[in-house]
Write an enzyme that holds these catalytic residues in place. Structure first.
Site, PDB file in Angstrom:
ATOM      1  N   GLU A   1      -3.850   7.145  -4.129  1.00 37.88           N
ATOM      2  CA  GLU A   1      -4.103   6.694  -5.450  1.00 37.88           C
ATOM      3  C   GLU A   1      -5.619   7.174  -5.847  1.00 37.88           C
ATOM      4  O   GLU A   1      -6.425   7.359  -4.930  1.00 37.88           O
ATOM      5  CB  GLU A   1      -4.431   5.087  -5.365  1.00 37.88           C
ATOM      6  CG  GLU A   1      -2.990   4.422  -5.566  1.00 37.88           C
ATOM      7  CD  GLU A   1      -2.868   2.947  -5.546  1.00 37.88           C
ATOM      8  OE1 GLU A   1      -4.107   2.279  -6.167  1.00 37.88           O
ATOM      9  OE2 GLU A   1      -1.898   2.294  -5.069  1.00 37.88           O
TER      10      GLU A   1
ATOM     11  N   HIS B   1      -0.997  -0.052  -9.813  1.00 36.96           N
ATOM     12  CA  HIS B   1      -1.716  -0.887  -9.106  1.00 36.96           C
ATOM     13  C   HIS B   1      -2.109  -2.209  -9.709  1.00 36.96           C
ATOM     14  O   HIS B   1      -3.113  -2.620  -9.740  1.00 36.96           O
ATOM     15  CB  HIS B   1      -2.903  -0.373  -8.282  1.00 36.96           C
ATOM     16  CG  HIS B   1      -2.869  -0.904  -6.944  1.00 36.96           C
ATOM     17  ND1 HIS B   1      -3.492  -0.266  -5.779  1.00 36.96           N
ATOM     18  CD2 HIS B   1      -2.836  -2.369  -6.515  1.00 36.96           C
ATOM     19  CE1 HIS B   1      -3.589  -1.285  -4.913  1.00 36.96           C
ATOM     20  NE2 HIS B   1      -3.043  -2.293  -5.023  1.00 36.96           N
TER      21      HIS B   1
ATOM     22  N   ARG C   1       1.029  -0.881  -0.016  1.00 36.42           N
ATOM     23  CA  ARG C   1      -0.119   0.025   0.002  1.00 36.42           C
ATOM     24  C   ARG C   1       0.877   1.271   0.245  1.00 36.42           C
ATOM     25  O   ARG C   1       2.075   1.151   0.765  1.00 36.42           O
ATOM     26  CB  ARG C   1      -0.839   0.093   1.327  1.00 36.42           C
ATOM     27  CG  ARG C   1      -2.065  -1.042   1.137  1.00 36.42           C
ATOM     28  CD  ARG C   1      -3.072  -0.601   0.318  1.00 36.42           C
ATOM     29  NE  ARG C   1      -4.214  -1.454  -0.020  1.00 36.42           N
ATOM     30  CZ  ARG C   1      -4.346  -2.640  -0.790  1.00 36.42           C
ATOM     31  NH1 ARG C   1      -3.260  -2.860  -1.573  1.00 36.42           N
ATOM     32  NH2 ARG C   1      -5.470  -3.372  -0.719  1.00 36.42           N
TER      33      ARG C   1
HETATM   34  C1  DGY Z   1      -5.213  -6.254  -3.015  1.00 40.58           C
HETATM   35  O1  DGY Z   1      -6.027  -7.368  -3.096  1.00 40.58           O
HETATM   36  O2  DGY Z   1      -5.188  -5.726  -1.700  1.00 40.58           O
HETATM   37  C2  DGY Z   1      -4.434  -5.927  -4.076  1.00 40.58           C
HETATM   38  O3  DGY Z   1      -3.874  -4.479  -3.527  1.00 40.58           O
HETATM   39  C3  DGY Z   1      -5.216  -5.606  -5.425  1.00 40.58           C
HETATM   40  O4  DGY Z   1      -5.525  -6.842  -5.816  1.00 40.58           O
END
Ligand code: DGY
Length: 317
Positions: A265, A283, A236
């Site tokens: 984001e 992402h 993240r």
């Molecule tokens: C998640 O699943 O947390 C990813 O960041 C997106 O697939």
């Protein structure tokens, strides 16, 4: 008939399982604002969300019939799980199925940054390639280099396996160190976060975003990295202080960064976009057709379980 609202169109394999319910899918190719989402999901028994949907206390309280929020992601930092728990709303996620895809993408970013793939691509497209040269776009070899994994969960471990195949040595930091047996099996060594940052040639972040991990890597920790070091983030964005990172990249105090995730984001600061020592991706960690289909099946099964009064396979709270 029980009502399911889906905030964004998902792969059909998952939606198909839900068509026996009163299913409403946002068919527009855009995210819903908070008031739109509340309006759209009003009266829903189940809500299927993306990580870009901010499901805060207000949303949870306004959706009075809600029994389950099924997040189409393994991370669930977009959901106020305390409020959900208080209201007796079950929250589920999609762990496991995206481990390999995300680990592959992490490896792709490690290779792209250390071997300057994106710079090389731009160089060729600009018509600058006028022949092989001994010191053209030199990068860093991976063999015998140290990879520092921050967060030895499923994805962190899958990255370890890949890095080993490239001859890297791996150290890790985790809230709870792994057992000696597991360390031996993975051939990894535990380090404090500070020692890991000092020692590693490549640092890769694999922790969830929580109060404790927000800005885990800021100026004082970036300072510990080698000037030849590379920082990779597929977890993240807010785990790294983006402004501090921009400064370190701009001043060449680290060699490069590979980022699949960003602090706010989908906004990506211009100052980051104009740097040539960073590879930026939108992402894409779990973005393979197979994985996204598995994730869709998983959210559908979680919703169906709750609507049938059963414990869902991937309950978070
Ligand atoms: C998640 O699943 O947390 C990813 O960041 C997106 O697939």
């Amino acid at each position: 008939m029980q009502k399911i609202s889906v905030t964004y169109k998902l792969p059909e394999e998952g939606l198909r399982l839900l068509r026996r319910y009163d299913l409403k899918v946002n068919a527009e190719d855009r995210f819903l604002s908070k008031p739109e989402l509340i309006d759209f999901a009003y009266n829903a028994d189940a809500l299927i969300t993306l990580l870009s949907d901010q499901i805060d206390r207000e949303v949870i309280e306004r959706l009075e019939n809600l029994k389950v929020i099924a997040n189409y992601a393994v991370g669930f930092n977009n959901i106020d799980i305390v409020a959900a728990k208080e209201r007796g709303v079950v929250v589920t996620n999609t762990p496991g199925v995206l481990t390999e895809a995300t680990a592959d993408l992490t490896m792709a970013l490690i290779l792209a940054t250390t071997r300057r793939l994106v710079e090389g691509d731009r160089f060729v497209r600009r018509g600058l390639f006028d022949g092989w040269k001994p010191e053209l776009l030199l990068g860093v070899s991976l063999k015998d280099r140290v990879l520092g994994i921050i967060g030895l969960g499923r994805i962190g471990k899958a990255v370890v396996q890949r890095a080993k195949a490239f001859g890297m040595k791996v150290v890790y930091h985790n809230r709870m160190p792994a057992s000696k047996k597991e360390e031996k099996a993975l051939s990894v060594e535990y380090k404090s976060l500070e020692d890991l940052l000092k020692l590693s040639d490549v640092v890769s972040v694999h922790v969830p975003l929580t109060k404790e991990t927000r800005h885990l890597i800021g100026s004082s920790r970036l300072k510990l990295m080698k000037p030849t070091g590379v920082l990779i983030n597929t977890s993240r964005g807010a785990v790294i202080d983006e402004q501090a990172l921009i400064q370190f990249l701009r001043e060449r105090r680290i060699f490069a960064a590979g980022l699949d995730v960003f602090e706010n984001e989908p906004e990506i600061p211009y100052a980051l976009r104009e740097l040539d020592n960073v590879v930026l991706l939108p992402h894409l960690g779990s973005a393979t057709r197979e994985t996204r289909m598995e994730m869709a099946l998983m959210v559908a099964r979680n919703v169906i379980a709750v609507l049938n009064g059963k414990r869902p396979p991937n309950r978070v709270v």
